[in-house]
Design a protein around this motif. Structure first.
Motif, PDB file in Angstrom:
ATOM      1  N   VAL A   1      44.197  49.234  35.998  1.00 17.85           N
ATOM      2  CA  VAL A   1      42.805  48.798  36.075  1.00 17.85           C
ATOM      3  C   VAL A   1      42.601  47.467  35.363  1.00 17.85           C
ATOM      4  O   VAL A   1      41.872  46.585  35.845  1.00 17.85           O
ATOM      5  N   ASP A   2      43.253  47.277  34.218  1.00 20.19           N
ATOM      6  CA  ASP A   2      43.104  46.027  33.471  1.00 20.19           C
ATOM      7  C   ASP A   2      43.583  44.833  34.290  1.00 20.19           C
ATOM      8  O   ASP A   2      42.945  43.767  34.293  1.00 20.19           O
ATOM      9  N   VAL A   3      44.713  44.987  34.981  1.00 17.93           N
ATOM     10  CA  VAL A   3      45.228  43.885  35.804  1.00 17.93           C
ATOM     11  C   VAL A   3      44.297  43.617  36.976  1.00 17.93           C
ATOM     12  O   VAL A   3      43.980  42.463  37.297  1.00 17.93           O
ATOM     13  N   LEU A   4      43.848  44.686  37.631  1.00 20.07           N
ATOM     14  CA  LEU A   4      42.935  44.509  38.754  1.00 20.07           C
ATOM     15  C   LEU A   4      41.650  43.812  38.319  1.00 20.07           C
ATOM     16  O   LEU A   4      41.143  42.914  39.006  1.00 20.07           O
ATOM     17  N   THR A   5      41.120  44.203  37.165  1.00 18.77           N
ATOM     18  CA  THR A   5      39.900  43.586  36.654  1.00 18.77           C
ATOM     19  C   THR A   5      40.104  42.103  36.389  1.00 18.77           C
ATOM     20  O   THR A   5      39.250  41.267  36.718  1.00 18.77           O
TER      21      THR A   5
ATOM     22  N   GLN B   1      45.072  40.668  48.895  1.00 19.65           N
ATOM     23  CA  GLN B   1      44.661  41.127  50.222  1.00 19.65           C
ATOM     24  C   GLN B   1      43.164  40.930  50.461  1.00 19.65           C
ATOM     25  O   GLN B   1      42.654  41.286  51.529  1.00 19.65           O
ATOM     26  N   GLY B   2      42.459  40.371  49.489  1.00 21.22           N
ATOM     27  CA  GLY B   2      41.025  40.160  49.630  1.00 21.22           C
ATOM     28  C   GLY B   2      40.196  41.387  49.288  1.00 21.22           C
ATOM     29  O   GLY B   2      38.990  41.412  49.533  1.00 21.22           O
ATOM     30  N   ILE B   3      40.828  42.389  48.700  1.00 20.67           N
ATOM     31  CA  ILE B   3      40.127  43.620  48.316  1.00 20.67           C
ATOM     32  C   ILE B   3      39.335  43.360  47.036  1.00 20.67           C
ATOM     33  O   ILE B   3      39.831  42.733  46.101  1.00 20.67           O
ATOM     34  N   ARG B   4      38.112  43.874  46.994  1.00 25.08           N
ATOM     35  CA  ARG B   4      37.250  43.602  45.843  1.00 25.08           C
ATOM     36  C   ARG B   4      36.741  44.856  45.131  1.00 25.08           C
ATOM     37  O   ARG B   4      36.271  44.784  43.995  1.00 25.08           O
ATOM     38  N   ARG B   5      36.809  46.004  45.779  1.00 24.17           N
ATOM     39  CA  ARG B   5      36.307  47.238  45.149  1.00 24.17           C
ATOM     40  C   ARG B   5      37.282  48.373  45.448  1.00 24.17           C
ATOM     41  O   ARG B   5      37.391  48.816  46.595  1.00 24.17           O
ATOM     42  N   VAL B   6      37.959  48.848  44.424  1.00 19.46           N
ATOM     43  CA  VAL B   6      39.011  49.861  44.589  1.00 19.46           C
ATOM     44  C   VAL B   6      38.577  51.184  43.994  1.00 19.46           C
ATOM     45  O   VAL B   6      38.058  51.235  42.869  1.00 19.46           O
TER      46      VAL B   6
ATOM     47  N   CYS C   1      36.843  48.365  39.754  1.00 22.44           N
ATOM     48  CA  CYS C   1      37.494  49.663  39.923  1.00 22.44           C
ATOM     49  C   CYS C   1      36.526  50.800  39.620  1.00 22.44           C
ATOM     50  O   CYS C   1      35.819  50.775  38.602  1.00 22.44           O
ATOM     51  N   THR C   2      36.518  51.780  40.492  1.00 24.67           N
ATOM     52  CA  THR C   2      35.803  53.031  40.278  1.00 24.67           C
ATOM     53  C   THR C   2      36.847  54.129  40.150  1.00 24.67           C
ATOM     54  O   THR C   2      37.704  54.277  41.036  1.00 24.67           O
TER      55      THR C   2
ATOM     56  N   ASP D   1      36.434  49.460  49.095  1.00 27.80           N
ATOM     57  CA  ASP D   1      37.091  49.038  50.329  1.00 27.80           C
ATOM     58  C   ASP D   1      38.592  49.278  50.327  1.00 27.80           C
ATOM     59  O   ASP D   1      39.303  48.839  51.233  1.00 27.80           O
ATOM     60  N   ALA D   2      39.095  49.991  49.316  1.00 28.78           N
ATOM     61  CA  ALA D   2      40.515  50.356  49.258  1.00 28.78           C
ATOM     62  C   ALA D   2      40.678  51.510  48.284  1.00 28.78           C
ATOM     63  O   ALA D   2      39.766  51.806  47.487  1.00 28.78           O
ATOM     64  N   VAL D   3      41.838  52.157  48.337  1.00 30.27           N
ATOM     65  CA  VAL D   3      42.122  53.303  47.473  1.00 30.27           C
ATOM     66  C   VAL D   3      43.481  53.091  46.810  1.00 30.27           C
ATOM     67  O   VAL D   3      44.462  52.732  47.482  1.00 30.27           O
ATOM     68  N   LEU D   4      43.538  53.315  45.509  1.00 29.98           N
ATOM     69  CA  LEU D   4      44.786  53.244  44.747  1.00 29.98           C
ATOM     70  C   LEU D   4      45.033  54.594  44.097  1.00 29.98           C
ATOM     71  O   LEU D   4      44.217  55.066  43.302  1.00 29.98           O
ATOM     72  N   ALA D   5      46.147  55.222  44.427  1.00 29.02           N
ATOM     73  CA  ALA D   5      46.540  56.483  43.802  1.00 29.02           C
ATOM     74  C   ALA D   5      47.413  56.198  42.593  1.00 29.02           C
ATOM     75  O   ALA D   5      48.373  55.428  42.686  1.00 29.02           O
ATOM     76  N   ILE D   6      47.091  56.823  41.475  1.00 28.48           N
ATOM     77  CA  ILE D   6      47.916  56.724  40.269  1.00 28.48           C
ATOM     78  C   ILE D   6      48.179  58.145  39.790  1.00 28.48           C
ATOM     79  O   ILE D   6      47.265  58.845  39.349  1.00 28.48           O
ATOM     80  N   GLY D   7      49.414  58.599  39.904  1.00 27.48           N
ATOM     81  CA  GLY D   7      49.734  59.960  39.474  1.00 27.48           C
ATOM     82  C   GLY D   7      50.881  60.537  40.251  1.00 27.48           C
ATOM     83  O   GLY D   7      51.656  59.824  40.893  1.00 27.48           O
ATOM     84  N   GLY D   8      50.974  61.861  40.206  1.00 25.23           N
ATOM     85  CA  GLY D   8      52.005  62.564  40.947  1.00 25.23           C
ATOM     86  C   GLY D   8      51.565  62.823  42.377  1.00 25.23           C
ATOM     87  O   GLY D   8      50.602  62.233  42.882  1.00 25.23           O
TER      88      GLY D   8
END
Length: 411
Positions: free
Chosen positions: A71-75, A48-53, A81-82, A109-116
């Motif tokens: 995070v490893d895949v995104l990197t 999607q062209g996202i560079r900082r999650v 990733c922050t 520039d985007a948000v990824l939720a990991i959890g419940g």
């Protein structure tokens, strides 16, 4: 106020609030499922062209290495990733503010939720507040998210809340512990991954609580006044799947098939909420969470059998269909008999999953206050029958610990 006038006010309110829901655009999102779906979602994010999650999660999932899988895949895909790992159960506006501060500091520039559900609700609110004045308290209510949130993605690690599929988030006040709803179609994640690999080995008590949370959603949407063909289909399927696969997942935490089916069932039940809302069970469970910190799924499980018994006559037709669906009732049973057999099956499922029928922290002196708040909350839900304070107090008293020392829940 008489029950007649309370019901009249409820139906008038529901008629008015239904209008914007009916005018909502068709909800569109993408779901990756099956083995490897975590990597598929992460590659989709990069495309999607996202560079900082900003990754929103909690410390246990970071320590277990679950967050690193994404995070490893995104990197590898060139996405930085922050990680915000400060999410706790029943996320607060303070946690949202902490996440927003990191998002601004690193210009995510985007948000990824990991959890419940807690992490996902926190992430939804962060993504929405980031583009809407950065004050999440001003988003409380329906359709207050005027501008599109930051691109939002979700990787659920439990099978219960269905938050990855809903348009709403629940955020608490840090001081009063009061829960506030934020609901807007714009809050629906752009894409999710239902990866059963992340659920393997989940402890049995958490499996039980989250699974019963999903069952509550499925049942409450199926008997809702707002039920649609779509929500009914999703709720109906979820009930069938949960009764079949939740005991398996509880018994064997590494049953990959059961884990995958439960993740899909929770997702279905979450989708149903978008159309049909929740009901009396949630109205009481939210107060138990606020007063005693009772985990939400366990609170739902504790309350559900008695609430359904209260609603049995009013909702006998849909409950009867569910009773016949899971084959505890037959066509020769009347609808009321079939409904009662289904409710008994829900109570029996609680027992099979080790969920007790009492709450040791519940005190008789607290019941009137809890009932007042629960009755107020349920008045805004599309429930087929409203509870009175007396009705609610009677339900709550069934949860009181017995003086003889019967097994109780330590919340």
């Amino acid at each position: 106020m008489s029950k007649f006038f309370r019901t009249l006010l409820q139906r008038t309110y529901l008629a008015l609030i239904t209008i914007p829901f009916k005018l909502m655009p068709s909800l569109a999102y993408m779901a990756f499922t099956g083995q490897g779906s975590t990597a598929q979602l992460c590659r989709h994010i990069a495309r999607q062209g996202i560079r900082r999650v900003l990754v929103v999660s909690d410390k246990p999932l970071v320590n277990l290495g679950i967050v690193a899988r994404a995070v490893d895949v995104l990197t590898e895909e060139g996405v930085s990733c922050t990680i915000y790992d400060g999410t706790l159960p029943d996320p607060t506006f303070a946690m949202v503010d902490d996440g927003l501060a990191l998002q601004a500091q690193y210009n995510c520039d985007a948000v990824l939720a990991i959890g419940g559900g807690s992490s996902i609700d926190c992430a939804k609110t962060i993504a929405s507040a980031a583009t809407n004045g950065r004050d999440a308290t001003k988003l409380v209510g329906y359709f207050k998210v005027k501008k599109a949130p930051l691109p939002l993605f979700a990787l659920p690690t439990t099978s219960g809340t269905g938050s990855e599929a809903t348009i709403a988030a629940v955020i608490s006040d840090h001081h009063s512990h009061e829960k506030f709803f934020i609901a807007d179609a714009k809050m629906l994640p752009d894409a999710v991954a239902l990866d059963a690999d992340l659920l393997l080995g989940m402890p049995a008590p958490i499996t039980a609580a989250t699974g019963m949370d999903a069952l509550t959603h499925a049942i409450e949407t199926y008997i809702s006044l707002w039920g649609t063909d779509s929500s009914d289909a999703h709720g109906y399927a979820a009930v069938k799947m949960i009764f079949e696969y939740l005991p398996r997942a509880y018994k064997d935490g590494n049953d990959a098939v059961a884990r995958e089916q439960m993740s899909i069932a929770a997702y279905y039940a979450g989708m149903a909420i978008n159309d049909a809302g929740v009901g009396n069970v949630h109205a009481i469970a939210h107060q138990l969470g606020r007063h005693y910190g009772t985990p939400h799924g366990l609170a739902n499980a504790l309350v559900m059998p008695e609430v359904l018994r209260f609603m049995a006559k009013t909702s006998q037709q849909p409950l009867a269909k569910l009773g016949r669906l899971i084959e505890v009732a037959t066509s020769s049973d009347s609808d009321l008999q079939a409904a009662e057999k289904f409710i008994d099956a829900v109570a029996d499922l609680n027992k099979r999953l080790g969920v007790p029928d009492q709450l040791d922290r519940l005190k008789e002196a607290d019941i009137p206050e809890i009932a007042i708040a629960a009755v107020k909350e349920c008045s805004g839900y599309p429930v087929p029958i409203l509870m009175s304070r007396d009705d609610c107090q009677a339900i709550l008293r069934t949860l009181l610990s017995s003086p003889e020392g019967a097994p109780v829940l330590a919340s």
